[in-house]
Scaffold this motif. Sequence first.
Motif, PDB file in Angstrom:
ATOM      1  N   GLU A 104      45.932  42.747  42.908  1.00  0.00           N
ATOM      2  CA  GLU A 104      45.866  43.165  41.510  1.00  0.00           C
ATOM      3  C   GLU A 104      45.685  41.956  40.588  1.00  0.00           C
ATOM      4  O   GLU A 104      44.931  42.027  39.617  1.00  0.00           O
ATOM      5  CB  GLU A 104      47.122  43.952  41.136  1.00  0.00           C
ATOM      6  CG  GLU A 104      47.126  45.361  41.713  1.00  0.00           C
ATOM      7  CD  GLU A 104      48.410  46.109  41.426  1.00  0.00           C
ATOM      8  OE1 GLU A 104      49.389  45.495  40.944  1.00  0.00           O
ATOM      9  OE2 GLU A 104      48.441  47.319  41.697  1.00  0.00           O
ATOM     10  N   ASP A 105      46.382  40.860  40.897  1.00  0.00           N
ATOM     11  CA  ASP A 105      46.190  39.630  40.111  1.00  0.00           C
ATOM     12  C   ASP A 105      44.760  39.120  40.250  1.00  0.00           C
ATOM     13  O   ASP A 105      44.141  38.689  39.269  1.00  0.00           O
ATOM     14  CB  ASP A 105      47.170  38.544  40.562  1.00  0.00           C
ATOM     15  CG  ASP A 105      48.605  38.881  40.221  1.00  0.00           C
ATOM     16  OD1 ASP A 105      48.810  39.751  39.348  1.00  0.00           O
ATOM     17  OD2 ASP A 105      49.515  38.291  40.832  1.00  0.00           O
ATOM     18  N   GLU A 106      44.249  39.178  41.468  1.00  0.00           N
ATOM     19  CA  GLU A 106      42.878  38.738  41.712  1.00  0.00           C
ATOM     20  C   GLU A 106      41.882  39.628  40.952  1.00  0.00           C
ATOM     21  O   GLU A 106      40.888  39.141  40.411  1.00  0.00           O
ATOM     22  CB  GLU A 106      42.603  38.809  43.217  1.00  0.00           C
ATOM     23  CG  GLU A 106      41.509  37.912  43.693  1.00  0.00           C
ATOM     24  CD  GLU A 106      41.446  37.896  45.212  1.00  0.00           C
ATOM     25  OE1 GLU A 106      40.437  38.400  45.736  1.00  0.00           O
ATOM     26  OE2 GLU A 106      42.392  37.391  45.838  1.00  0.00           O
ATOM     27  N   LYS A 107      42.179  40.910  40.904  1.00  0.00           N
ATOM     28  CA  LYS A 107      41.309  41.845  40.177  1.00  0.00           C
ATOM     29  C   LYS A 107      41.281  41.492  38.688  1.00  0.00           C
ATOM     30  O   LYS A 107      40.202  41.462  38.070  1.00  0.00           O
ATOM     31  CB  LYS A 107      41.821  43.271  40.366  1.00  0.00           C
ATOM     32  CG  LYS A 107      41.009  44.311  39.648  1.00  0.00           C
ATOM     33  CD  LYS A 107      41.617  45.687  39.857  1.00  0.00           C
ATOM     34  CE  LYS A 107      40.931  46.728  39.007  1.00  0.00           C
ATOM     35  NZ  LYS A 107      41.560  48.041  39.141  1.00  0.00           N
ATOM     36  N   LYS A 108      42.446  41.202  38.109  1.00  0.00           N
ATOM     37  CA  LYS A 108      42.507  40.813  36.698  1.00  0.00           C
ATOM     38  C   LYS A 108      41.693  39.541  36.451  1.00  0.00           C
ATOM     39  O   LYS A 108      40.971  39.436  35.462  1.00  0.00           O
ATOM     40  CB  LYS A 108      43.951  40.594  36.263  1.00  0.00           C
ATOM     41  CG  LYS A 108      44.761  41.852  36.165  1.00  0.00           C
ATOM     42  CD  LYS A 108      46.203  41.537  35.817  1.00  0.00           C
ATOM     43  CE  LYS A 108      47.070  42.771  35.884  1.00  0.00           C
ATOM     44  NZ  LYS A 108      48.487  42.453  35.666  1.00  0.00           N
TER      45      LYS A 108
END
Length: 129
Positions: A72-76
Amino acid sequence: MSLWKAILENLSINLQKPYICGEKIIVMKQLLLHKYRFYTLTFAGLFFWMLFFDINDIFTQIKMYRELGRLEDEKKYYIEKIKEVEKERIEVMGNKKLVEKFAREKYLMKKPKEEIFVIVDEENQPIEK
């Protein structure tokens, strides 16, 4: 009261024979414990099986939860990068001089018979970004 007291004493002493009171058979304490013991042991066995031995055990769940947070952090991060690239693309595509400047800075493109010198710092990074 004395009848129930006698029944409880008889159940605790003689657990193998059912106690007959009139026409009714009173279920013994041991039989009830055996019945519930089966459910309790079955539940405990299934619980420990799912907790430690199942394909989705607790350790796998924790690992997947951490990986989900990382993804999710990578997606952001990538959504922000896409927005930056879109902004640069909109700015650059409108002006021919900006296209040339962008190509020279980002991709180190050059005109024929032209030399490019990139000045780097101690960590081998370009000074101008």
